[in-house]
Design a protein around this motif. Structure first.
Motif, PDB file in Angstrom:
ATOM      1  N   GLY A   1      -0.944   6.804  -1.099  1.00 16.58           N
ATOM      2  CA  GLY A   1       0.189   5.886  -1.196  1.00 16.58           C
ATOM      3  C   GLY A   1       1.467   6.428  -0.595  1.00 16.58           C
ATOM      4  O   GLY A   1       2.434   5.690  -0.401  1.00 16.58           O
TER       5      GLY A   1
ATOM      6  N   HIS B   1       0.812  -1.210   0.000  1.00 23.88           N
ATOM      7  CA  HIS B   1       0.000   0.000   0.000  1.00 23.88           C
ATOM      8  C   HIS B   1       0.849   1.265   0.000  1.00 23.88           C
ATOM      9  O   HIS B   1       0.462   2.265  -0.603  1.00 23.88           O
ATOM     10  CB  HIS B   1      -0.929   0.004   1.217  1.00 23.88           C
ATOM     11  CG  HIS B   1      -1.853  -1.168   1.257  1.00 23.88           C
ATOM     12  ND1 HIS B   1      -1.633  -2.283   2.034  1.00 23.88           N
ATOM     13  CD2 HIS B   1      -2.999  -1.412   0.576  1.00 23.88           C
ATOM     14  CE1 HIS B   1      -2.600  -3.157   1.854  1.00 23.88           C
ATOM     15  NE2 HIS B   1      -3.452  -2.653   0.980  1.00 23.88           N
TER      16      HIS B   1
ATOM     17  N   SER C   1       4.274   3.522  -0.940  1.00 26.30           N
ATOM     18  CA  SER C   1       5.150   3.636  -2.103  1.00 26.30           C
ATOM     19  C   SER C   1       6.490   2.958  -1.838  1.00 26.30           C
ATOM     20  O   SER C   1       6.792   2.554  -0.707  1.00 26.30           O
ATOM     21  CB  SER C   1       5.386   5.112  -2.444  1.00 26.30           C
ATOM     22  OG  SER C   1       6.274   5.697  -1.504  1.00 26.30           O
TER      23      SER C   1
END
Length: 209
Positions: free
Chosen positions: A108, A70, A72
């Motif tokens: 994100g 979820h 980055s």
């Protein structure tokens, strides 16, 4: 994709602080003091916890979900050792330029959590986590902003809090000895939980009728 099912819904502070309570029965949205208790449990100093802005050392890494499912790819070092499992659901702006606000473009990359504690007439404290940083931000922000919430089981933190039955606990939160004032209550059940939600003590007192 329904982001609400994965990341949770975003609320403005007025919904968070509504006396109808958005949390399940027996739970409440975390206060600023409860977030501080968790942060200090994870190693943040009292001075850092009480400050605003970018705070701590690696406490953010301890509450962010590990990996890149979820978050980055900059989420290096996150280990979720606290089991808090913070997810980067971004935020919704206050009504600047739009009657209903707009979603932030940090999905994100950033996580935003309300507390129930006001920082001013128009603002309340929040916590912010960034994918690229191991620290935790603490800010006062516009109450009309949309943030996620994290619920805590039990009585809300604060000195001399009183629950619905009139029980008084002080100091609360505590990292050591504390007192529970039960008054004239005859039938009492007390459950004490750690800052990570583990039940550590249960007490029952049944009075005569």
């Amino acid at each position: 994709m329904n982001n609400g099912n994965t990341y949770g819904r975003l609320y403005n502070w007025f919904a968070v602080n509504d006396n109808r309570n958005i949390a399940p029965i027996g739970w409440h949205v975390a206060t600023d003091a409860e977030f501080k208790t968790l942060e200090m449990f994870l190693g943040m100093s009292q001075t850092s916890a009480d400050s605003v802005g970018d705070r701590g050392t690696n406490q953010g890494s301890k509450i962010k979900e590990a990996g890149y499912s979820h978050w980055s790819s900059s989420n290096t070092g996150a280990d979720n050792s606290s089991n808090f499992t913070a997810l980067p659901g971004s935020f919704r702006t206050a009504d600047f330029g739009s009657p209903n606000g707009v979603f932030g473009n940090s999905f994100g990359f950033e996580a935003y959590f309300w507390t129930t504690t006001e920082s001013g007439t128009l603002d309340a404290y929040q916590r912010v986590l960034l994918s690229s940083q191991a620290t935790i931000y603490r800010y006062g922000t516009d109450k009309k902003e949309g943030n996620a919430v994290r619920c805590v089981k039990g009585i809300a933190s604060g000195i001399n809090d009183i629950n619905q039955e009139g029980m008084q606990i002080y100091p609360n939160p505590s990292n050591g000895k504390f007192s529970i004032e039960m008054g004239g209550m005859k039938n009492v059940e007390v459950e004490i939980y750690s800052v990570i939600g583990e039940k550590i003590y249960r007490y029952i007192r049944l009075g005569r009728t």
